[in-house]
Scaffold this active site. Structure first.
Site, short mmCIF file in Angstrom:
data_model
loop_
_atom_site.label_atom_id
_atom_site.label_comp_id
_atom_site.label_asym_id
_atom_site.label_seq_id
_atom_site.Cartn_x
_atom_site.Cartn_y
_atom_site.Cartn_z
CG HIS A 82 -6.11 -1.95 0.22
ND1 HIS A 82 -5.26 -1.45 -0.85
CD2 HIS A 82 -5.67 -1.27 1.19
CE1 HIS A 82 -4.27 -0.71 -0.36
NE2 HIS A 82 -4.54 -0.66 0.95
CG ASP B 48 -6.93 -2.28 -3.65
OD1 ASP B 48 -7.10 -1.21 -3.12
OD2 ASP B 48 -5.69 -2.45 -3.55
CB SER C 113 -0.92 -0.26 1.14
OG SER C 113 -2.20 0.78 1.17
#
Length: 406
Positions: free
Chosen positions: A376, A346, A188
């Site tokens: 995610h 996501d 991320s």
């Protein structure tokens, strides 16, 4: 009777709060609903505390995370674990026990929107511990500074300083790391930092040791288009909602939170913004960079006129150190072979897919690992109590790629 009635009402209210319509195909939807309900509760409480002036919303969230997740460094029979520093940046080191041979090395940057989490969290500790054991590798998990106290480029500078130290002869020798088998990785926001560091250091001809691989887990790579197909498709899919990602970006870049609606409307990247050239737009043109099965029925949202002055007010929106997807092809071509994990459900899916395509076009060997049932953050939910099937599969695939390529 009254107790039963009250219990039924409370149970119904809890079910109403937890239940969230999810797209078909997402892995273990009820687990994701429970996880989302927990996150929403913490975020709503932090918003209330922020509105009342008690504390910044991020501070409360991190306090909760620290209380629930952060653990002390402790070794186990297979792995020696210590808290140290790299380039002055706090780092947790996972070092396999025994043997005198040179080992592989991975420097890892955690996710959390540049504002949350820590490499000392239980989930990241378990991930890095497993990586160290399964790969017989030295893993260094970096605790870079966080927003709101730190804003861009602070997090980037921490990641860069730690990476330079990681590649230094002194550190490589101290931990017995093979200079020919080193990798930079992150998930991320950590994937953002890993990509930015890989670009910078691969172009630094003064270095004698460079990364041989980059492994990016559902990375966030641009903030000019909040209407990619994945942003449109997954805007209301937990655990990363579209408005939350815009808020993270503004916090990271030290910008006014009132700009959130501007970003979400793509008014900051309208056609009347002279700072955005045709070449820049081509670097995130998903109509050409994404395959048809990801574009689906979605259409680009490009405003003719937008909000003047936003890019002047927040110039970092165009800075490749913050948005690695905007890097020139020549820079991308010098970066090491890459692994890019993406998840279907996501909002950041298309950031990763576009980056993988641009890397390939630049001549970089890329493994694109896509999870049709993924969401995610799924990889860090590979352990109890929130273990998910896609979390286990994605983690094992990631570690397998490292084993074959580092």
């Amino acid at each position: 009777m009254r107790l039963r009635l009250a219990g039924a009402v409370l149970l119904s209210a809890a079910a109403y709060y937890v239940y969230l319509p999810l797209p078909s195909g997402v892995s273990e939807p009820w687990k994701l609903m429970l996880l989302d309900a927990l996150f929403r509760s913490f975020m709503q409480a932090s918003d209330v505390a922020h509105a009342l002036g008690v504390c910044h919303r991020v501070h409360l969230l991190n306090q909760v995370v620290s209380w629930v997740e952060v653990i002390e460094a402790h070794s186990c029979p297979a792995v020696h674990v210590t808290d140290s520093a790299l380039g002055g940046v706090p780092t947790r080191v996972f070092q396999p026990k025994g043997g005198k041979k040179l080992r592989r090395g991975v420097i890892y940057f955690h996710g959390g929107g540049w504002a949350l989490a820590s490499g000392r969290m239980r989930s990241y500790d378990l991930l890095c511990r497993k990586m160290a054991k399964d790969l017989d590798a030295v893993i260094m998990s970096v605790d870079y500074r966080l927003a709101p106290e730190a804003v861009f480029p602070d997090q980037y500078h921490d990641a860069l300083a730690a990476s330079r130290a990681f590649l230094s002869a002194e550190v490589l020798e101290r931990y017995g790391i093979d200079p020919e088998r080193v990798c930079v990785s992150g998930d991320s926001a950590g994937g953002n930092l890993a990509a930015a560091v890989a670009q910078e250091l691969s172009s630094d001809d003064s270095l004698t040791v460079k990364f041989k691989a980059q492994a990016l887990i559902y990375p966030v790579l641009q903030a000019l288009d909040f209407y990619t197909p994945s942003y449109q498709q997954n805007q209301a899919v937990p655990i990363l909602y579209r408005p939350v990602m815009a808020r993270f970006w503004l916090q990271y870049l030290g910008a006014d939170s009132s700009l959130e609606p501007v970003l979400l409307a793509n008014n900051h990247s309208s056609l009347d913004q002279p700072a955005i050239s045709a070449d820049t737009r081509s670097k995130l043109d998903w109509t050409s960079l994404l395959p048809g099965e990801r574009r689906k029925q979605f259409r680009p949202v490009v405003k003719e006129t937008g909000s003047p002055g936003v890019l002047g007010e927040v110039p970092a929106l165009m800075d490749v150190r913050a948005a690695p997807l905007l890097a020139d092809q020549g820079v991308l071509g010098r970066t090491p072979k890459a692994y890019v994990m993406t998840c279907e459900f996501d909002v950041l899916r298309d950031d990763g897919l576009m980056y993988a395509k641009r890397l390939q076009d630049a001549g970089v060997t890329v493994t694109s690992d896509h999870y049709e049932d993924g969401f995610h953050g799924c990889m860090v939910f590979a352990f109890l109590p929130m273990m998910s099937s896609v979390g286990e599969r994605s983690m094992n695939s990631y570690i397998h790629w490292l084993d074959q390529n580092v």
